[in-house]
Design an enzyme around this catalytic site. Structure first.
Site, PDB file in Angstrom:
ATOM      1  N   HIS A 156     -29.615 103.385  47.966  1.00 33.21           N
ATOM      2  CA  HIS A 156     -29.844 102.101  47.310  1.00 33.21           C
ATOM      3  C   HIS A 156     -28.523 101.468  46.895  1.00 33.21           C
ATOM      4  CE1 HIS A 156     -34.024 103.522  46.943  1.00 33.21           C
ATOM      5  NE2 HIS A 156     -34.339 102.245  46.785  1.00 33.21           N
ATOM      6  N   LYS A 160     -28.468 100.306  41.054  1.00 37.10           N
ATOM      7  CA  LYS A 160     -29.673 101.060  40.693  1.00 37.10           C
ATOM      8  C   LYS A 160     -29.314 102.147  39.691  1.00 37.10           C
ATOM      9  CE  LYS A 160     -33.801 103.243  42.642  1.00 37.10           C
ATOM     10  NZ  LYS A 160     -34.683 102.380  41.814  1.00 37.10           N
TER      11      LYS A 160
END
EC number: 1.17.1.8
Length: 269
Positions: A156, A160
């Site tokens: 990600h 995040k």
């Protein structure tokens, strides 16, 4: 066609903006409220300006007044904020679509308690493709069984804050359940130094963070002489936003209860 009034929490964030765009495109939905945290520089601004299309809905941090006139709150924020929103929605009998991840067991329990009174769709990933992938993983795990080592790799963007991702954990739960196990008993979340041989039956996780990766997930079934990889790669947050609105439509006639995207998509057996 009746119109569904949608409130969006975290409206200035990456997912929030994707949701605003999706609501604007939806002929059967209307943006009824746009929420932001206290102190946000976007408070008081027209929510539509965030996506280049003024809509007359001001961004506010007043949850109580914002939810008046809303039927569903879509929340992709953080656990503490989501729990505040759950309490308000419970008081006002407003349904919720929750894509927030990183809940503790106690926080999840609070969501389940709230679902006795209001209808909630709780899913770490609203993508239709991811939820089809979950069904593929369930089948693969059941057929391949423990003859194959299972590793879950997720990647990600740099912003995040939780790891592994909620989607990776959900994939692990699906695979573990198909094998008749609890993920908490077989998960391995980190390896470093002299770890010894891989423990049979374990499910490993590897996490990558960097750049603007929307979300990549791969589950590897590694056997002797062959390897099977089942992957999902998201290239746009629009896929999550469209899934969230599909979940909101699903809740339209529900009074209470806890649901997930398997229910929304009719994949529950």
């Amino acid at each position: 066609m009746s119109t569904l009034n949608i409130a969006v929490a975290g409206s200035s964030g990456r997912m929030g903006r994707a949701l605003l765009e999706a609501v604007e495109r939806a002929p059967d939905m209307r943006l009824s409220a746009a929420l932001e945290r206290s102190g946000s520089p976007y408070l008081g601004k027209d929510a539509g300006e965030l996506i280049g299309s003024p809509c007359g809905i001001g961004i506010t941090d007043n949850v109580d007044t914002a939810l008046d006139g809303s039927q569903v709150l879509v929340d992709f924020t953080r656990p503490d904020g989501t729990l505040v929103h759950v309490d308000r929605c419970r008081e006002k009998n407003i349904k919720m679509v929750i894509g927030t991840t990183g809940f503790s067991p106690r926080q999840k329990e609070a969501l389940w308690i709230a679902s006795r009174d209001i209808a909630i769709v709780l899913a770490p990933n609203m993508s239709v493709g991811v939820n089809v992938t979950l069904k593929l993983l369930e089948t693969a795990a059941r057929v391949l069984n423990e003859d194959y080592d299972i590793e879950i790799i997720e990647a990600h963007h740099r912003h995040k804050v939780d790891a592994p991702s909620g989607t990776a954990l959900l994939m692990g739960e699906v695979v573990a359940k198909a094998l008749g196990k609890e993920l908490s008993e077989v998960a391995v979340y980190s390896r470093e130094g002299h770890t010894g041989e891989r423990e049979a039956g374990s499910i490993g996780f590897a996490t990558v963070r960097g750049g603007d990766i929307v979300g990549d997930h791969t589950v590897m079934f590694a056997g002797t002489g062959e390897r099977i990889e089942i992957s999902h790669k998201a290239s746009s947050r629009a896929t999550f936003a469209e899934g969230a609105l599909r979940a909101a439509r699903f809740l339209a006639d529900k009074r209470n209860g806890m649901f997930d995207m398997q229910d929304v998509l009719g994949l529950r057996q």
